[in-house]
Motif scaffolding. Structure first.
Motif, PDB file in Angstrom:
ATOM      1  N   THR A  74      48.250 -56.822 -67.219  1.00  0.00           N
ATOM      2  CA  THR A  74      47.050 -56.041 -66.938  1.00  0.00           C
ATOM      3  C   THR A  74      45.859 -56.701 -67.617  1.00  0.00           C
ATOM      4  O   THR A  74      45.950 -57.136 -68.770  1.00  0.00           O
ATOM      5  N   PHE A  75      44.725 -56.744 -66.915  1.00  0.00           N
ATOM      6  CA  PHE A  75      43.554 -57.459 -67.414  1.00  0.00           C
ATOM      7  C   PHE A  75      42.288 -56.645 -67.141  1.00  0.00           C
ATOM      8  O   PHE A  75      42.228 -55.871 -66.171  1.00  0.00           O
ATOM      9  N   ALA A  76      41.283 -56.850 -67.979  1.00  0.00           N
ATOM     10  CA  ALA A  76      39.954 -56.321 -67.660  1.00  0.00           C
ATOM     11  C   ALA A  76      39.453 -57.051 -66.424  1.00  0.00           C
ATOM     12  O   ALA A  76      39.612 -58.264 -66.304  1.00  0.00           O
ATOM     13  N   THR A  77      38.879 -56.317 -65.488  1.00  0.00           N
ATOM     14  CA  THR A  77      38.398 -56.965 -64.274  1.00  0.00           C
ATOM     15  C   THR A  77      37.242 -57.913 -64.582  1.00  0.00           C
ATOM     16  O   THR A  77      36.469 -57.708 -65.520  1.00  0.00           O
ATOM     17  N   GLU A  78      37.148 -58.953 -63.785  1.00  0.00           N
ATOM     18  CA  GLU A  78      35.997 -59.839 -63.879  1.00  0.00           C
ATOM     19  C   GLU A  78      34.772 -59.107 -63.321  1.00  0.00           C
ATOM     20  O   GLU A  78      34.893 -58.242 -62.468  1.00  0.00           O
ATOM     21  N   VAL A  79      33.608 -59.440 -63.847  1.00  0.00           N
ATOM     22  CA  VAL A  79      32.375 -58.866 -63.330  1.00  0.00           C
ATOM     23  C   VAL A  79      31.904 -59.713 -62.162  1.00  0.00           C
ATOM     24  O   VAL A  79      31.621 -60.900 -62.322  1.00  0.00           O
ATOM     25  N   GLN A  80      31.861 -59.116 -60.996  1.00  0.00           N
ATOM     26  CA  GLN A  80      31.441 -59.812 -59.792  1.00  0.00           C
ATOM     27  C   GLN A  80      29.999 -59.433 -59.466  1.00  0.00           C
ATOM     28  O   GLN A  80      29.715 -58.278 -59.135  1.00  0.00           O
ATOM     29  N   ILE A  81      29.095 -60.385 -59.580  1.00  0.00           N
ATOM     30  CA  ILE A  81      27.695 -60.094 -59.326  1.00  0.00           C
ATOM     31  C   ILE A  81      27.470 -59.667 -57.878  1.00  0.00           C
ATOM     32  O   ILE A  81      26.547 -58.909 -57.564  1.00  0.00           O
ATOM     33  N   ALA A  82      28.349 -60.116 -56.998  1.00  0.00           N
ATOM     34  CA  ALA A  82      28.249 -59.699 -55.596  1.00  0.00           C
ATOM     35  C   ALA A  82      28.390 -58.186 -55.456  1.00  0.00           C
ATOM     36  O   ALA A  82      27.935 -57.601 -54.466  1.00  0.00           O
ATOM     37  N   ASP A  83      29.006 -57.532 -56.463  1.00  0.00           N
ATOM     38  CA  ASP A  83      29.180 -56.081 -56.413  1.00  0.00           C
ATOM     39  C   ASP A  83      27.903 -55.330 -56.759  1.00  0.00           C
ATOM     40  O   ASP A  83      27.813 -54.122 -56.516  1.00  0.00           O
ATOM     41  N   LEU A  84      26.920 -56.026 -57.351  1.00  0.00           N
ATOM     42  CA  LEU A  84      25.703 -55.348 -57.789  1.00  0.00           C
ATOM     43  C   LEU A  84      25.033 -54.596 -56.643  1.00  0.00           C
ATOM     44  O   LEU A  84      24.635 -53.439 -56.797  1.00  0.00           O
TER      45      LEU A  84
END
Length: 217
Positions: A74-84
């Motif tokens: 289990t991992f912290a999700t990556e921050v996807q700038i496309a989601d902004l």
């Protein structure tokens, strides 16, 4: 930054408390994007058993703050700038709605609490950790004042995702204090029961957030 939660640490079930503690670490990047999540270690740090921590992690996975891979962990999700853009699209519809409903529905107790937060905002320091947690507390107080638990839960989820993006670019965003202090007029409008003004200020706040992030990416 400490691992204290933004609010309500002592309330709810152990799973609720574990959720708030872990979410706070994820949102403020004490647990960095992509970092592995060890439920046993976190349980030890929080002083809980593994069962409430596992329940909290299931909820956090549903809210896209962590991701579990079979046989990998289990991992912290990556921050996807496309989601902004997607996050802002939702918030631009729901944040003004919440502000207007809070202005219309806030109880006397809610308004007294918002007034205390307004005073706290006026005295707030420029420390990043303090300002971020104050920002989250202000949002949650407004959401609670809507008296709509479904709207409240939804907006907490999206505010967490937005704040996580914010924290990622914090060192390149010089206007943190100004962004947080924008809540002053918004809180005043809600306290004064001015729904239209509260709605407009909330919309402006969300738009300003996206513009600020896009200016540094």
């Amino acid at each position: 930054m400490t691992s204290s939660t933004v609010a309500g640490q002592g309330h709810g079930t152990l799973a609720d408390q574990a959720y708030r503690s872990i979410a706070d670490r994820l949102v403020t990047l004490q647990i960095r994007p992509g970092e592995p999540i060890n439920d046993e270690r976190i349980a030890g740090e929080l002083g809980f058993g593994r069962t409430p921590v596992r329940e909290a992690l299931k909820r956090l996975e549903h809210e896209r703050l962590i991701v579990a891979y079979p046989r990998r962990g289990t991992f912290a999700t990556e921050v996807q700038i496309a989601d902004l853009g997607h996050i802002s699209e939702v918030r631009l519809q729901l944040e003004p709605l919440a502000a207007a409903l809070a202005a219309e529905r806030a109880s006397d107790g809610d308004r007294a609490g918002l007034d205390r937060l307004l005073a706290q905002l006026a005295k707030s320091s420029d420390g990043e950790g303090d300002l971020i947690r104050l920002d989250m507390t202000l949002h949650r107080a407004i959401y609670a004042a809507t008296r709509n638990p479904y709207l409240e839960d939804t907006l907490i989820r999206y505010d967490n995702l937005a704040t996580r993006i914010w924290c990622l670019f914090l060192d390149r965003l010089p206007g943190l204090a100004g962004h947080v202090h924008e809540h002053g007029p918004l809180l005043t409008a809600i306290i004064d029961r001015d729904a239209e003004k509260a709605k407009a200020l909330a919309a402006s706040h969300v738009k300003g957030f996206e513009v600020a992030i896009r200016s540094v990416i």
